[in-house]
Scaffold this active site. Structure first.
Site, PDB file in Angstrom:
ATOM      1  CG  ASP A   1     -53.739  34.899 103.023  1.00 13.08           C
ATOM      2  OD1 ASP A   1     -53.042  35.155 102.118  1.00 13.08           O
ATOM      3  OD2 ASP A   1     -53.976  34.576 104.237  1.00 13.08           O
TER       4      ASP A   1
ATOM      5  CG  HIS B   1     -53.826  29.835  99.700  1.00 12.19           C
ATOM      6  ND1 HIS B   1     -54.364  31.152  99.732  1.00 12.19           N
ATOM      7  CD2 HIS B   1     -52.578  29.966  99.699  1.00 12.19           C
ATOM      8  CE1 HIS B   1     -54.130  31.670  99.419  1.00 12.19           C
ATOM      9  NE2 HIS B   1     -52.625  31.674  99.487  1.00 12.19           N
TER      10      HIS B   1
ATOM     11  CB  THR C   1     -58.398  25.388 110.233  1.00 10.33           C
ATOM     12  OG1 THR C   1     -59.010  26.746 109.264  1.00 10.33           O
ATOM     13  CG2 THR C   1     -59.079  25.100 110.799  1.00 10.33           C
TER      14      THR C   1
END
Length: 293
Positions: free
Chosen positions: A94, A221, A246
């Site tokens: 990624d 994203h 996250t």
């Protein structure tokens, strides 16, 4: 089980068919989770098994840099965890900006790469991405790219959906896909990387316009900061691959903090990594149930 390809998982989600028997179902989302440590990989696999859904394990260029810039060890460990799982799992590289890292994906088990030239001017982005796509397709590697600006990367500020120059323009996105030949496109519709609270409001009209205009699957994203209801609406409107990073780190760190606050004398990392891994597993399973429907 053997690794499956990102292309297979994303195509099935976009078509709404997990198997031939599912033909005619509505499209759903497939989740991609960021791997930093071995515990991340184990938690993603366990969460996918718990939810009974496929998932993508993705390793970012930043994660590779964390591991000393060496891809092989973290890729091999992540792939081994995925192969040992009963869930259908894919391996994805990624946010690759380095040409050297892009080429390292070949032979390391990656079926897909997100090549990130979004910091470049449009014409430079197109040229660099088209070259990456040609390289990837010659090796059977599925290639994702980004157009627009999803903020929050590397300490960048979060960006709102209506900030000037931020949102992905549908006509430009369609032209970009034609010019580059990418297999999927990450678009800027109001989410931001590295958000620790789930307050992002997406531009759903823009998602719909992009879905009608862009001929390849759309990628969201920065989904850790997007509330469940917003994710569901985004998937219903046409988002297919949903990236989450996250939120796993928030669960991991919260569990470690809680354990050490209760028992500050602990020095054996296994004592606090067990609850940290379990917290991430629960987070993965919860996101999968939202994203996959």
């Amino acid at each position: 089980m053997p690794l499956v390809s990102t292309a297979e998982l994303v195509s099935a989600a976009a078509a709404g068919t997990a198997s031939p028997a599912d033909a005619g179902q509505r499209p759903y989302g497939v989740a991609a989770f960021n791997v930093i440590t071995l515990e991340h990989a184990e938690a993603i696999a366990a969460g996918a098994e718990r939810a009974g859904r496929p998932a993508i394990l993705q390793i970012s260029e930043n994660a590779v840099n964390f591991h000393g810039g060496r891809l092989t060890a973290v890729a091999a460990a992540t792939a081994a965890v995925a192969r040992a799982s009963d869930a259908p799992l894919a391996l994805h590289l990624d946010h690759v900006e380095s040409a050297e890292l892009l080429r390292a994906a070949d032979g390391e088990g990656f079926g897909s790469v997100m090549f990130d030239a979004s910091r470049l001017a449009y014409d430079e982005n197109v040229a660099a991405t088209a070259e990456a796509v040609a390289w990837g397709h010659a090796r059977g590697i599925w290639v994702e790219a980004e157009l627009g600006k999803v903020g929050g990367k590397d300490g960048e500020p979060a960006l709102g959906a209506h900030a000037p120059g931020v949102r992905t323009d549908p006509a430009e996105a369609a032209a970009y896909v034609r010019a580059t030949g990418v297999d999927a496109l990450a678009v800027a519709v109001g989410s931001s990387h590295a958000m620790t609270d789930r307050t992002a409001a997406l531009d759903h009209d823009l998602i719909g316009a992009l879905r009608r205009t862009v001929p390849v699957p759309l990628v969201l994203h920065g989904s850790s900061g997007v509330p469940d209801a917003e994710i569901r609406r985004a998937v219903a409107a046409g988002m297919v691959k949903i990236n989450v990073g996250t939120a796993l780190n928030t669960a991991f760190t919260g569990a470690v903090r809680a354990f050490l606050a209760a028992d500050p004398s602990t020095v054996d990392p296994r004592k606090y990594l067990v609850p940290a891994r379990e917290a991430m597993t629960g987070t993965v399973a919860a996101f999968l149930k939202v994203i996959a429907g």
